[in-house]
Design an enzyme around this catalytic site. Structure first.
Site, mmCIF file in Angstrom:
data_model
loop_
_atom_site.group_PDB
_atom_site.id
_atom_site.type_symbol
_atom_site.label_atom_id
_atom_site.label_comp_id
_atom_site.label_asym_id
_atom_site.label_seq_id
_atom_site.Cartn_x
_atom_site.Cartn_y
_atom_site.Cartn_z
ATOM 1 N N ARG A 12 0.833 -1.214 0.000
ATOM 2 C CA ARG A 12 0.000 0.000 0.000
ATOM 3 C C ARG A 12 0.863 1.259 0.000
ATOM 4 N NH1 ARG A 12 -3.642 -0.776 4.982
ATOM 5 N NH2 ARG A 12 -1.664 -1.614 5.674
ATOM 6 N N ASN A 47 -6.086 -2.904 1.662
ATOM 7 C CA ASN A 47 -6.082 -4.357 1.710
ATOM 8 C C ASN A 47 -7.513 -4.846 1.670
ATOM 9 O OD1 ASN A 47 -3.295 -4.583 1.924
ATOM 10 N ND2 ASN A 47 -3.301 -4.728 4.145
#
Length: 92
Positions: free
Chosen positions: A20, A38
């Site tokens: 990320r 996620n």
């Protein structure tokens, strides 16, 4: 060139490998807006918005990912741009 929006699902070893943070950095370098998060199935989801050529370059980058990741697939779909996102955020 007009802006586009894509939603991408990245699968493989993509959680627990700074995916990320890497995605946010890469997207900001390309001037894209959107988000990354996620998903509960172990994949990473991203909304990528910006010029078509920059979004396409980002999708190519996602297929590689950061050094510790092992990407098996990047699935994309065209979506409507979300004007709520002016920068690029990590959603937890």
């Amino acid at each position: 060139m007009s802006d586009i929006a894509l939603r991408a699902r990245i699968t493989g070893r993509v959680q627990g490998v700074a995916f990320r943070a890497w995605t946010r950095s890469e997207a900001k370098q390309r001037g894209l807006s959107g988000w990354v998060r996620n998903d509960s199935d172990g994949s990473v989801l991203a909304l990528l918005m910006g010029p078509a050529s920059d979004v396409a370059a980002m999708v190519r980058a996602l297929s590689q990912g950061p050094p510790a990741a092992r990407v098996t697939d990047v699935m994309t779909e065209n979506v409507e741009p979300d004007p709520e996102f002016t920068g690029f955020q990590i959603i937890r």
